[in-house]
Each structure stands twice: as C-alpha cells, then as structure tokens.
Design a protein around this motif. Structure first.
Motif, PDB file in Angstrom:
ATOM      1  N   LEU A 451       3.416  -2.262  -2.782  1.00 44.31           N
ATOM      2  CA  LEU A 451       2.807  -3.315  -3.591  1.00 44.31           C
ATOM      3  C   LEU A 451       2.877  -4.671  -2.894  1.00 44.31           C
ATOM      4  O   LEU A 451       1.974  -5.500  -3.054  1.00 44.31           O
ATOM      5  CB  LEU A 451       3.496  -3.383  -4.954  1.00 44.31           C
ATOM      6  CG  LEU A 451       3.281  -2.183  -5.879  1.00 44.31           C
ATOM      7  CD1 LEU A 451       4.135  -2.318  -7.133  1.00 44.31           C
ATOM      8  CD2 LEU A 451       1.804  -2.037  -6.262  1.00 44.31           C
ATOM      9  N   SER A 452       3.930  -4.888  -2.120  1.00 43.34           N
ATOM     10  CA  SER A 452       4.064  -6.169  -1.420  1.00 43.34           C
ATOM     11  C   SER A 452       2.943  -6.394  -0.416  1.00 43.34           C
ATOM     12  O   SER A 452       2.559  -7.530  -0.141  1.00 43.34           O
ATOM     13  CB  SER A 452       5.417  -6.232  -0.696  1.00 43.34           C
ATOM     14  OG  SER A 452       6.476  -6.193  -1.619  1.00 43.34           O
ATOM     15  N   ALA A 453       2.417  -5.292   0.132  1.00 43.15           N
ATOM     16  CA  ALA A 453       1.338  -5.392   1.110  1.00 43.15           C
ATOM     17  C   ALA A 453      -0.039  -5.246   0.468  1.00 43.15           C
ATOM     18  O   ALA A 453      -1.058  -5.261   1.164  1.00 43.15           O
ATOM     19  CB  ALA A 453       1.515  -4.325   2.189  1.00 43.15           C
ATOM     20  N   ALA A 454      -0.076  -5.082  -0.859  1.00 40.87           N
ATOM     21  CA  ALA A 454      -1.336  -4.846  -1.566  1.00 40.87           C
ATOM     22  C   ALA A 454      -2.018  -6.162  -1.938  1.00 40.87           C
ATOM     23  O   ALA A 454      -1.408  -7.236  -1.890  1.00 40.87           O
ATOM     24  CB  ALA A 454      -1.078  -4.017  -2.823  1.00 40.87           C
ATOM     25  N   SER A 455      -3.286  -6.047  -2.299  1.00 44.41           N
ATOM     26  CA  SER A 455      -4.041  -7.212  -2.778  1.00 44.41           C
ATOM     27  C   SER A 455      -4.904  -6.795  -3.960  1.00 44.41           C
ATOM     28  O   SER A 455      -5.288  -5.620  -4.072  1.00 44.41           O
ATOM     29  CB  SER A 455      -4.925  -7.781  -1.668  1.00 44.41           C
ATOM     30  OG  SER A 455      -5.869  -6.804  -1.233  1.00 44.41           O
ATOM     31  N   TYR A 456      -5.201  -7.738  -4.830  1.00 45.19           N
ATOM     32  CA  TYR A 456      -6.027  -7.446  -6.004  1.00 45.19           C
ATOM     33  C   TYR A 456      -7.248  -8.358  -5.998  1.00 45.19           C
ATOM     34  O   TYR A 456      -7.131  -9.583  -5.978  1.00 45.19           O
ATOM     35  CB  TYR A 456      -5.242  -7.650  -7.295  1.00 45.19           C
ATOM     36  CG  TYR A 456      -6.041  -7.287  -8.539  1.00 45.19           C
ATOM     37  CD1 TYR A 456      -6.251  -5.958  -8.871  1.00 45.19           C
ATOM     38  CD2 TYR A 456      -6.611  -8.280  -9.337  1.00 45.19           C
ATOM     39  CE1 TYR A 456      -6.992  -5.611  -9.991  1.00 45.19           C
ATOM     40  CE2 TYR A 456      -7.351  -7.944 -10.456  1.00 45.19           C
ATOM     41  CZ  TYR A 456      -7.542  -6.604 -10.784  1.00 45.19           C
ATOM     42  OH  TYR A 456      -8.288  -6.263 -11.891  1.00 45.19           O
ATOM     43  N   SER A 457      -8.418  -7.741  -5.968  1.00 47.77           N
ATOM     44  CA  SER A 457      -9.665  -8.502  -6.038  1.00 47.77           C
ATOM     45  C   SER A 457     -10.778  -7.576  -6.492  1.00 47.77           C
ATOM     46  O   SER A 457     -10.708  -6.351  -6.296  1.00 47.77           O
ATOM     47  CB  SER A 457     -10.020  -9.127  -4.681  1.00 47.77           C
ATOM     48  OG  SER A 457     -10.220  -8.122  -3.700  1.00 47.77           O
ATOM     49  N   ASP A 458     -11.793  -8.136  -7.120  1.00 51.80           N
ATOM     50  CA  ASP A 458     -12.941  -7.361  -7.604  1.00 51.80           C
ATOM     51  C   ASP A 458     -12.493  -6.195  -8.485  1.00 51.80           C
ATOM     52  O   ASP A 458     -13.015  -5.080  -8.399  1.00 51.80           O
ATOM     53  CB  ASP A 458     -13.789  -6.840  -6.439  1.00 51.80           C
ATOM     54  CG  ASP A 458     -14.380  -7.954  -5.600  1.00 51.80           C
ATOM     55  OD1 ASP A 458     -14.691  -9.012  -6.179  1.00 51.80           O
ATOM     56  OD2 ASP A 458     -14.509  -7.783  -4.382  1.00 51.80           O
ATOM     57  N   SER A 459     -11.479  -6.457  -9.314  1.00 49.56           N
ATOM     58  CA  SER A 459     -10.977  -5.480 -10.297  1.00 49.56           C
ATOM     59  C   SER A 459     -10.349  -4.256  -9.652  1.00 49.56           C
ATOM     60  O   SER A 459     -10.257  -3.198 -10.289  1.00 49.56           O
ATOM     61  CB  SER A 459     -12.095  -5.039 -11.261  1.00 49.56           C
ATOM     62  OG  SER A 459     -12.618  -6.142 -11.971  1.00 49.56           O
ATOM     63  N   LEU A 460      -9.911  -4.373  -8.399  1.00 41.71           N
ATOM     64  CA  LEU A 460      -9.283  -3.251  -7.727  1.00 41.71           C
ATOM     65  C   LEU A 460      -7.999  -3.687  -7.024  1.00 41.71           C
ATOM     66  O   LEU A 460      -7.965  -4.733  -6.363  1.00 41.71           O
ATOM     67  CB  LEU A 460     -10.218  -2.622  -6.696  1.00 41.71           C
ATOM     68  CG  LEU A 460     -11.393  -1.792  -7.219  1.00 41.71           C
ATOM     69  CD1 LEU A 460     -12.269  -1.349  -6.045  1.00 41.71           C
ATOM     70  CD2 LEU A 460     -10.899  -0.574  -8.004  1.00 41.71           C
ATOM     71  N   LEU A 461      -6.962  -2.885  -7.170  1.00 39.98           N
ATOM     72  CA  LEU A 461      -5.743  -3.060  -6.406  1.00 39.98           C
ATOM     73  C   LEU A 461      -5.886  -2.245  -5.130  1.00 39.98           C
ATOM     74  O   LEU A 461      -5.946  -1.012  -5.165  1.00 39.98           O
ATOM     75  CB  LEU A 461      -4.533  -2.563  -7.206  1.00 39.98           C
ATOM     76  CG  LEU A 461      -3.185  -2.600  -6.476  1.00 39.98           C
ATOM     77  CD1 LEU A 461      -2.752  -4.047  -6.212  1.00 39.98           C
ATOM     78  CD2 LEU A 461      -2.116  -1.859  -7.271  1.00 39.98           C
ATOM     79  N   VAL A 462      -5.981  -2.927  -3.993  1.00 39.57           N
ATOM     80  CA  VAL A 462      -6.099  -2.255  -2.700  1.00 39.57           C
ATOM     81  C   VAL A 462      -4.693  -2.113  -2.134  1.00 39.57           C
ATOM     82  O   VAL A 462      -4.056  -3.104  -1.775  1.00 39.57           O
ATOM     83  CB  VAL A 462      -7.000  -3.040  -1.736  1.00 39.57           C
ATOM     84  CG1 VAL A 462      -7.114  -2.313  -0.407  1.00 39.57           C
ATOM     85  CG2 VAL A 462      -8.382  -3.230  -2.355  1.00 39.57           C
ATOM     86  N   CYS A 463      -4.223  -0.873  -2.067  1.00 34.93           N
ATOM     87  CA  CYS A 463      -2.835  -0.583  -1.711  1.00 34.93           C
ATOM     88  C   CYS A 463      -2.847   0.467  -0.607  1.00 34.93           C
ATOM     89  O   CYS A 463      -2.910   1.673  -0.874  1.00 34.93           O
ATOM     90  CB  CYS A 463      -2.093  -0.092  -2.939  1.00 34.93           C
ATOM     91  SG  CYS A 463      -0.318   0.081  -2.751  1.00 34.93           S
ATOM     92  N   GLY A 464      -2.831   0.020   0.664  1.00 31.30           N
ATOM     93  CA  GLY A 464      -2.973   0.948   1.770  1.00 31.30           C
ATOM     94  C   GLY A 464      -4.323   1.629   1.696  1.00 31.30           C
ATOM     95  O   GLY A 464      -5.366   0.986   1.567  1.00 31.30           O
ATOM     96  N   GLY A 465      -4.339   2.954   1.752  1.00 31.41           N
ATOM     97  CA  GLY A 465      -5.583   3.705   1.656  1.00 31.41           C
ATOM     98  C   GLY A 465      -6.030   3.974   0.245  1.00 31.41           C
ATOM     99  O   GLY A 465      -7.042   4.646   0.025  1.00 31.41           O
ATOM    100  N   ASN A 466      -5.297   3.462  -0.754  1.00 29.21           N
ATOM    101  CA  ASN A 466      -5.629   3.696  -2.164  1.00 29.21           C
ATOM    102  C   ASN A 466      -6.294   2.484  -2.783  1.00 29.21           C
ATOM    103  O   ASN A 466      -6.065   1.344  -2.370  1.00 29.21           O
ATOM    104  CB  ASN A 466      -4.357   3.992  -2.973  1.00 29.21           C
ATOM    105  CG  ASN A 466      -3.676   5.269  -2.542  1.00 29.21           C
ATOM    106  OD1 ASN A 466      -4.321   6.260  -2.263  1.00 29.21           O
ATOM    107  ND2 ASN A 466      -2.345   5.244  -2.487  1.00 29.21           N
ATOM    108  N   THR A 467      -7.089   2.729  -3.793  1.00 29.75           N
ATOM    109  CA  THR A 467      -7.561   1.683  -4.685  1.00 29.75           C
ATOM    110  C   THR A 467      -7.268   2.114  -6.116  1.00 29.75           C
ATOM    111  O   THR A 467      -7.549   3.251  -6.500  1.00 29.75           O
ATOM    112  CB  THR A 467      -9.068   1.407  -4.527  1.00 29.75           C
ATOM    113  OG1 THR A 467      -9.801   2.630  -4.709  1.00 29.75           O
ATOM    114  CG2 THR A 467      -9.376   0.830  -3.159  1.00 29.75           C
ATOM    115  N   PHE A 468      -6.684   1.212  -6.897  1.00 28.49           N
ATOM    116  CA  PHE A 468      -6.290   1.513  -8.267  1.00 28.49           C
ATOM    117  C   PHE A 468      -6.898   0.488  -9.219  1.00 28.49           C
ATOM    118  O   PHE A 468      -7.138  -0.660  -8.849  1.00 28.49           O
ATOM    119  CB  PHE A 468      -4.771   1.465  -8.415  1.00 28.49           C
ATOM    120  CG  PHE A 468      -4.019   2.421  -7.521  1.00 28.49           C
ATOM    121  CD1 PHE A 468      -4.037   3.779  -7.758  1.00 28.49           C
ATOM    122  CD2 PHE A 468      -3.283   1.945  -6.440  1.00 28.49           C
ATOM    123  CE1 PHE A 468      -3.330   4.660  -6.951  1.00 28.49           C
ATOM    124  CE2 PHE A 468      -2.564   2.809  -5.631  1.00 28.49           C
ATOM    125  CZ  PHE A 468      -2.594   4.177  -5.886  1.00 28.49           C
TER     126      PHE A 468
END
Length: 638
Positions: A451-468
């Motif tokens: 989560l520390s390396a993740a970002s949230y934009s355009d209603s998506l949490l981009v977390c490595g190779g995942n989007t949530f």
C-alpha cells in the motif's frame, strides 16, 4: 508487565527503515510446461544413472513436466558412511548433473532443493555460520537425519547474512554444472526451524536501536512468550521478520537470479511477513496441510502484485496425516484419487497454477518398497496406478488456463500480520472470515509495504500489478505506520471499510494513533460497518464479477478483457487437514445459480457440478459465456 520508557524517536526511526523492499519484477515463462512436477527425494547413497533415467522416463509417460531433487537421509541408517558420497563432493555431483542433462534432453524440467534436508545444514559448516541459542551453555543446533548421517549437520544461522552468503556460495559450487541448460528453480521449502527464542549475535543491540528497550531479560527468564508480554513478543517477531527478509530470503532470491536460475519459496511456519517474502520470490509457493484456504491465497496475492505468472504448491503431503518415521503415512499406496482431486481443486481456487507432487522416493530398478513417510505414494505400484496420467492431464489443463493473463481482483484486503504476530503465530486465533458479499470480487491480500507504494486515481487503487476499487480491513491490531498509509490513500478518495476498533500493537505507542484513527473514520468514503453493497451508501458502485447467494470457491484470470473462471467442486471448499479417507467421493449432481457481470453483459448461469467435477468458463470481450470441458472422471464414481 515491566514499564518501558521508549524514546519515541528511536521507535519512529526503526519502524520507518526496517526492511529492504525490492521493486517487483515481471517474470514470465519460468516454467515452460504447465504439467505437474514431482518432488523427488534422493535417499543418501549411490545413485545409478540407469535408475535416474528409468524414473524420469516413467514420470514423463505419466504426464509430469519435471522434478525437484532433494537430498535426505539414507533409507537404511545402517549403511556405511564410507560407501556414500559426501554431500557436495565431486562424486555426489555426478548423478545430479546427469539427471539435469537427461531431463533437458527429454524436455523435462529439473529443479533443486537448496541444501540437504531442512533446516539447511552442513556437517562442516563453520561455527561462526551455525545457529547457536541465546544461552551459550546450550549446545549448537544440529540435525542428525540428513545426507551425511550419522555425522550431525550444523544448522545454518538464518539470521546471519554473512553466514547465509557463505552457505549459498558452497551450494552454488556444488550445483554449478547442474545449473546449465534449461533454467532451474532453486527451492527453499517450508520453515522447519524451532521458532522459540531464535537468536543471533548482535540481536540485542539491534532490538534496542529499534525499540529503545532491552529484550535480553525476556530471554534470560524465559518470559517472552507469557501472555502478559504479548507486545514485547510482537516487537521481537517484527524484528525476526526483518532479519529473515533481509538476511535470508532476500539473498536467497537474489542468488537464484545471479546463478542463472530462479527462486521458488515457501514461508509456512516462518516468523515473517509472508506477503513480503512471496514478493521477493520468482515463484511464490504454498503448501498443503498447513493453513486454511485464505492463508493459501497469500502466494497468489503476492504474485499478482509483482506480475508473476506462476504460483506453485507442494501438494498432497500428509493427505491423511503424517506417518511416524520411518513408517508410512496413513493409507499409503491406497490413496483415493478423488481425495487428491478435491485438494487440487482447493489449490486452484486459491490461485495456484503449478502443482508439485510431494513426494516420489528415489528407487532402484525393480524396487517398489521405498517410501517417504509423510506423503502419498508416487510410483509404479501406486494405489491410483492407471489413472495418474489422466489426473495429471486434468491438472495440466486447469493450470494452462489459470496462467493466462493475470489474476483478477476487485477488492484489496489488508492481511492481518499484526494479529498473527500478537497471537504468537497461532493461525486459528486470527480472524480471516470475509463478508460473503466480497466473494464474487475475488479479494486479494495486501500489506503496508504494498500500500505504501500504491496510488489512487481515477477511482482505482493501483497496487503493483493489481488495480482495486476499494480496501477492506477487519483486524484487531494495526500498526500506526499502516494506519498512516491507509489514511493517506483514503484522503485521496479510496473507499475503505474499516470494521471494529483497531489497537496499536507493540510496546512503543505513537501519540498520534487515536487522532489518525478518528480522522480516518470521519471521512465520507470510509465505513466502519460492512453495509450492503447495493445500498444507497454503498462504497462500491459496480456489481461483482460473480453474483449469487451460494457462490462456490473460484479463481479468475483476466487476459486482454477475456475472463477465465475456474469453479472447484463445492466439496473442495473449507478443507481442513488431515482429510478423511474417501472424503472426496461425491455422488449426484449439484446445481448452483450465479450471475456473471462482465464486459457490459449480465448473464445468468447455472453451475451444474456432476459427481466430483469442476467447471471452467470463458467470458469473451463481448460478454459471451463459453463452458470449457475439463471433465475428468474419477475412478469408482459414476
């Protein structure tokens, strides 16, 4: 409990600099075959090239794609030591090199366990590299049942980076010629160390630098594991995790790449943050008979985060319980294929896509008596002889589809590593149940490092190779560092469900914790109760990929807008070890209605499970649903 005066600046420094996390690397094609492998136990002795060739040929004829060689104790402990090649000698290496070259020749893979028996050990391991307990009056840790029996092997100090590197260099030299040709995995198996009061030189100083108080008194009077000292134990286990990640698992993974191989790693029983370790591995691996299904989803979650294609499992070990060495496991040579298939389905529905059979014993020509005391029997006179090739083909087919694209997920779930450490690693004490409404979204685990390396934009949490679309948290304990990360993402708009009233673990307490927790819960996009997903205040505005009142366990891979969804037989859900004999024999048909919501189309689908069967569906870019035939008729079941 003793009162500790902990300098806050020490605690902050420790908790923000502890682990060296690596950037996930996208590695695909490590296993060129989707076929199951066989873990192959070589008993200490003289291996004959004709026997090696014969067993590899038999495995290939039964639908296997490769082997993993491990070196263990002699089958007859009365054998003369002088008649056996010493571990890592040139004589020992001759059959190892032959096995690898012959496997290459016939198109089979050949992986290697990274040492003789577990925990890793060597009879001539230098004293400075061997594990020594906290109390110097206690003997150095040794293991007797290993390749060079009866000479005891000194156990490696996994918390000593320099010693680990020297051990790695020794094994590299022994395997050097065997690592040519097709890339092999170097394997670190399940943790088999006694975790009580693990120690290494300098740990007392590092602990004080991290936390500002002394750990030694809790070792000296053996009170570390007392319930009243749970927060001290938490701090200690957190430090252990850092040691193992940076001094053992990290160097192990790095070395595999440097040696022209790739790493395959298990963490079962290890006192670590498993998601972080799995993120280091080229192939994260789970075991069976250790944790329930939600724990088994950890390797697949880390693989998805790091864009890693393959998730393996050491399957079928101790299916009905372990035998007492040197005896056989229960029902050995009369195992029911229906029971094995049940377990395979459970692994597939938790993201596994590479099966490793555990274990085939090394056998000389014409000998069918050799066995391994903890596993199903894998050999020519197995109880399921005649059906093995068909079962392997079934697992190959499912693995092929479950390696397409990447794992699908809609919701991130915070893995309760803090709870696990506060409860002393007792998995039964950690709450892992999820709301049934999340099941159709195939939730994946995340931790603070992710989560520390993740970002949230355009209603998506981009977390490595995942989007949530959202983050779900149901934990009793949550570190303030994790809370700060979650608060930052929530302020950016990430929908968060945070149930209960979390507590800060560890001795050192941050005064901002209550303030940050209050601020998090005050945000409009944060709920403290898991409300209906379809309600007016729902955080998730879109429907789940799979909807239904009784959704069976499944796994989904997404490949350029196409979805491949595998549903295990409903009987494979919530398996607990050991299995009952013939537990997998299921007769009759089960019908379960579900709805698929994919690519703009809503499709009602009846899941019709014939006796012991599983199902596989493809949803194309237009939302059309295709039922892919993966029928495998288990013997004895109409």
């Amino acid at each position: 409990m003793k009162k500790h005066i902990v300098p806050l600046i020490l605690v902050i420094a420790a908790l923000t600099t502890h682990c060296v996390y690596r950037t996930p690397q996208h590695k695909t094609g490590l296993y060129t075959s989707y076929k199951p492998y066989a873990a192959w136990a070589w008993f200490s002795g003289v291996q004959d090239t004709n026997d090696i060739k014969s067993q590899i040929d038999w495995l290939q004829s039964e639908g296997f794609g490769g082997v993993e060689i491990s070196w263990i104790y002699p089958v007859d402990t009365l054998d003369s030591l002088s008649a056996r090649p010493r571990f890592l000698t040139a004589e020992w290496a001759i059959p190892v090199i032959f096995a690898k070259k012959y496997a290459d020749k016939v198109g089979m893979g050949c992986d290697f366990s990274f040492g003789a028996s577990t925990p890793f050990n060597l009879v001539d391991l230098p004293e400075e590299d061997a594990y020594r307990p906290f109390n110097d009056s206690l003997p150095m840790a040794t293991i007797k049942l290993q390749w060079d029996y009866p000479r005891p092997g000194r156990v490696l100090d996994y918390l000593n980076k320099n010693g680990v590197r020297r051990y790695i260099a020794r094994i590299n030299r022994g395997l050097e010629d065997a690592l040519s040709g097709q890339a092999s995995a170097l394997c670190s198996g399940r943790w088999s160390f006694d975790n009580n009061y693990l120690w290494t030189e300098g740990m007392d100083r590092k602990f004080y630098n991290w936390y500002g108080y002394d750990i030694v008194p809790y070792f000296a009077d053996s009170t570390l594991y007392d319930t009243i000292n749970a927060n001290v134990y938490y701090d200690y286990t957190r430090l252990l995790s850092d040691y193992l990640i940076n001094d053992f698992y990290g160097p192990f993974a790095d070395n595999a790449s440097d040696a022209g191989a790739f790493s395959r790693i298990q963490t079962d029983y290890a006192p670590v943050d498993p998601l972080t370790v799995f993120s280091l591995a080229d192939v994260p691996e789970t075991g069976t008979g250790i944790y329930d299904s939600l724990f088994r989803r950890l390797p697949a979650s880390a693989a998805a985060y790091g864009n890693k294609e393959t998730v393996s499992a050491q399957a079928f070990r101790s299916l009905y319980g372990e035998g007492i060495w040197p005896g056989q496991a229960p029902y050995q040579k009369s195992e029911q294929l229906a029971d094995l298939r049940l377990l395979a389905d459970a692994l597939f529905t938790n993201g596994v896509n590479q099966i490793i059979w555990n274990t085939m014993p090394y056998m000389t020509a014409g000998d069918t008596s050799a066995s391994y005391h903890t596993t199903v029997y894998l050999g020519e006179n197995a109880g399921f002889a005649g059906q093995l090739a068909g079962f392997n083909q079934y697992m190959t087919t499912v693995s092929t589809y479950m390696r397409k694209g990447k794992s699908y997920s809609d919701v991130a779930v915070y893995f309760p590593v803090e709870d696990l450490w506060m409860y002393g690693g007792e998995t039964d004490s950690v709450k892992l149940s999820l709301p049934k409404e999340l099941k159709g979204r195939q939730p994946l685990w995340v931790n603070n490092a992710m989560l520390s390396a993740a970002s949230y934009s355009d209603s998506l949490l981009v977390c490595g190779g995942n989007t949530f679309s959202s983050l779900y948290i149901d934990v009793e304990y949550l570190e303030y560092e994790s809370l700060r990360t979650i608060l930052k993402l929530a302020r950016q708009g990430l929908p968060v469900v945070l149930t209960g009233n979390t507590i800060q673990p560890g001795v050192g307490q941050n005064d901002n914790y209550s303030k940050w927790l209050y601020q998090l819960k005050s945000l409009e996009n944060v709920e403290t109760e898991f409300a209906s997903l379809t309600g007016e205040k729902a955080l998730i505005k879109h429907k789940a990929l799979v909807e239904g009142s009784n959704i069976p366990d499944f796994w989904c891979r997404e490949d350029n807008g196409e979805y491949y969804i595998f549903f295990g037989n409903p009987k494979s859900q919530d398996l607990r070890y050991p299995l009952e004999y013939k537990q997998g024999i299921v007769r009759g048909t089960v019908n379960i209605p579900v709805t698929f919501n994919a690519n703009g189309r809503v499709t009602g689908q009846m899941l019709t499970f014939s006796a012991n069967q599983s199902l596989l569906f493809k949803i194309d870019n237009e939302g059309n649903v295709e039922n892919i035939d993966i029928t495998f008729n288990t013997p004895g079941i109409p």
